[in-house]
Design an enzyme around this catalytic site. Structure first.
Site, PDB file in Angstrom:
ATOM      1  N   HIS A 195     -24.790 -10.804  38.112  1.00  0.00           N
ATOM      2  CA  HIS A 195     -24.034  -9.606  37.737  1.00  0.00           C
ATOM      3  C   HIS A 195     -22.803  -9.465  38.641  1.00  0.00           C
ATOM      4  O   HIS A 195     -21.676  -9.285  38.162  1.00  0.00           O
ATOM      5  CB  HIS A 195     -24.966  -8.391  37.866  1.00  0.00           C
ATOM      6  CG  HIS A 195     -24.300  -7.065  37.683  1.00  0.00           C
ATOM      7  ND1 HIS A 195     -24.558  -6.251  36.607  1.00  0.00           N
ATOM      8  CD2 HIS A 195     -23.391  -6.400  38.434  1.00  0.00           C
ATOM      9  CE1 HIS A 195     -23.832  -5.155  36.713  1.00  0.00           C
ATOM     10  NE2 HIS A 195     -23.118  -5.211  37.818  1.00  0.00           N
ATOM     11  N   GLU A 196     -23.022  -9.610  39.955  1.00  0.00           N
ATOM     12  CA  GLU A 196     -21.906  -9.488  40.905  1.00  0.00           C
ATOM     13  C   GLU A 196     -20.896 -10.614  40.724  1.00  0.00           C
ATOM     14  O   GLU A 196     -19.687 -10.395  40.858  1.00  0.00           O
ATOM     15  CB  GLU A 196     -22.426  -9.479  42.350  1.00  0.00           C
ATOM     16  CG  GLU A 196     -23.357  -8.329  42.692  1.00  0.00           C
ATOM     17  CD  GLU A 196     -22.757  -6.962  42.427  1.00  0.00           C
ATOM     18  OE1 GLU A 196     -21.515  -6.822  42.524  1.00  0.00           O
ATOM     19  OE2 GLU A 196     -23.501  -6.028  42.100  1.00  0.00           O
ATOM     20  N   HIS A 213     -18.403  -9.787  38.129  1.00  0.00           N
ATOM     21  CA  HIS A 213     -17.283  -8.982  38.636  1.00  0.00           C
ATOM     22  C   HIS A 213     -16.283  -9.872  39.381  1.00  0.00           C
ATOM     23  O   HIS A 213     -15.082  -9.822  39.156  1.00  0.00           O
ATOM     24  CB  HIS A 213     -17.774  -7.928  39.632  1.00  0.00           C
ATOM     25  CG  HIS A 213     -18.574  -6.832  39.015  1.00  0.00           C
ATOM     26  ND1 HIS A 213     -18.106  -6.057  37.984  1.00  0.00           N
ATOM     27  CD2 HIS A 213     -19.808  -6.362  39.293  1.00  0.00           C
ATOM     28  CE1 HIS A 213     -19.022  -5.161  37.655  1.00  0.00           C
ATOM     29  NE2 HIS A 213     -20.070  -5.326  38.433  1.00  0.00           N
TER      30      HIS A 213
END
Ligand SMILES: [Zn+2]
Length: 367
Positions: free
Chosen positions: A76-77, A80
């Site tokens: 998920h990170e 980003h």
């Protein structure tokens, strides 16, 4: 919030760190999942396979599930970070900690459309993972549990992060949408107000549901949204200002043998809260009123000296303030070469902040 933690390795050139809280929570999570395995199997509609409920399977599955959860957070990170990189914004580090992950960007892009894309990339990755594990669901066995678990967990990660509260992704999305139509500072304040409301609602829900984990998250959102809003406003207010624009020029400097009583008298007379202490041209340190509490009035100020934090006049005001805050200094000395040319105090910085917030500009080069 998350400390420096242990450096693991670089992923796509981005340093990955593990916060110490992570090492604490991982075995705990593994234990909790393993202990509640029958409940999970029931929730997922899977058969209560007796061989799965025998030691060491529950704990092994718990550990694998917990690792899978944190791997999901990491992906998920990375969503980003890699989207940010496409817009030319580098990520300083990714830290996995107690409540998940943090990707620390160098800066938040000025264009709301880019911030929007970066904020949405994380939840998009989580949704894709949820879909992947949903399609890969196995009907029985260890793989049955793990695929069901990771499908659920990734869906929850996406939904939780889309809550409209800073610093969660949903809060950034909300701010970026507001910033399309109004100044960034106004958008930040409005997004922070909604964040506080969301945090309170979350906390209330956690209290009613008797869920301490939810309460912890609510507290985190409450504090982090305030910190984020303040930091954003401060960075904006001080943008473009240098130390020389805000410092007090030609400060009164004391020789080291000045008695404390005399320093106090001068502080009152000139309405200042601290002095540089110099011997000839040489800067020895600073002495502040806060450091003179209970001091012997006849003693020389040299006894209560604090080593100086030296700044260059060309340094950016925001960077200077961060250095002062890091070391807990109320004032720093501005030097050009060896020569003392000014003092920058917390008060100078706060005044500039307040003036800018009122929408006025600080007068530059006056004095
Ligand atoms: Zn995210």
């Amino acid at each position: 919030m998350a400390g420096r933690g242990i450096f693991l390795f670089r992923l796509f050139g981005i340093p990955l760190h593990l916060d110490l809280s992570f090492l604490l929570v991982l075995p705990l999570l593994a234990f909790l999942i393993g202990n509640n395995l029958p409940l999970y199997l029931e929730l997922f509609g899977l058969p209560q396979d007796p061989s799965l409920l025998e030691n060491p399977w529950p704990f092994a599955l718990g550990l694998l599930a917990a690792l899978g959860l944190f791997l999901s957070v990491l992906l998920h990170e990375l969503g980003h970070a890699l989207t940010a990189r496409r817009f030319g914004v580098e990520t300083r580090r990714i830290t996995l900690w107690l409540l998940g992950g943090v990707a620390q960007m160098e800066r938040i892009p000025k264009e709301p459309a880019k911030e929007l894309a970066i904020a949405l990339a994380g939840p998009a990755v989580s949704l894709a993972l949820a879909l992947f594990f949903h399609l890969a669901k196995a009907p029985t066995g260890p793989l049955g549990f793990l695929t069901h678990y990771l499908a659920l967990v990734n869906l929850m990660l996406a939904l939780f992060n889309l809550l409209p509260a800073l610093p969660l992704d949903g809060g950034r999305v909300y701010r970026a949408l507001l910033a399309l139509r109004k100044p960034y500072a106004k958008a930040t304040r409005q997004a922070a107000a909604l964040s506080q409301a969301v945090a309170l609602a979350l906390g209330l829900f956690g209290l009613l549901a008797f869920n301490p984990f939810l309460l912890l998250i609510a507290l985190f959102v409450y504090m982090a949204s305030r910190a984020e809003a303040e930091a954003t406003l401060l960075a904006q207010a001080l943008e473009g200002l240098r130390v020389k624009d805000l410092m007090t020029k030609d400060p009164i400097a004391l020789p080291p043998d000045t008695p404390v009583a005399e320093a106090l008298r001068l502080a009152l007379a000139h309405k200042v809260s601290g002095f540089p202490v110099v011997e000839g041209e040489r800067v020895l340190g600073v002495v502040g009123l806060e450091g003179l509490e209970g001091a012997d009035p006849l003693a020389p100020v040299a006894r209560y000296l604090q080593p100086p934090l030296l700044l260059s006049p060309e340094e950016e005001a925001l960077a200077a303030m961060e250095r002062m805050a890091e070391r807990g200094y109320a004032r720093a000395l501005v030097v050009e070469g060896e020569r003392l040319i000014g003092v920058l105090s917390k008060t100078d910085l706060l005044r500039a902040f307040q003036v800018r917030l009122l929408g006025l500009d600080t007068p530059r080069g006056v004095g």
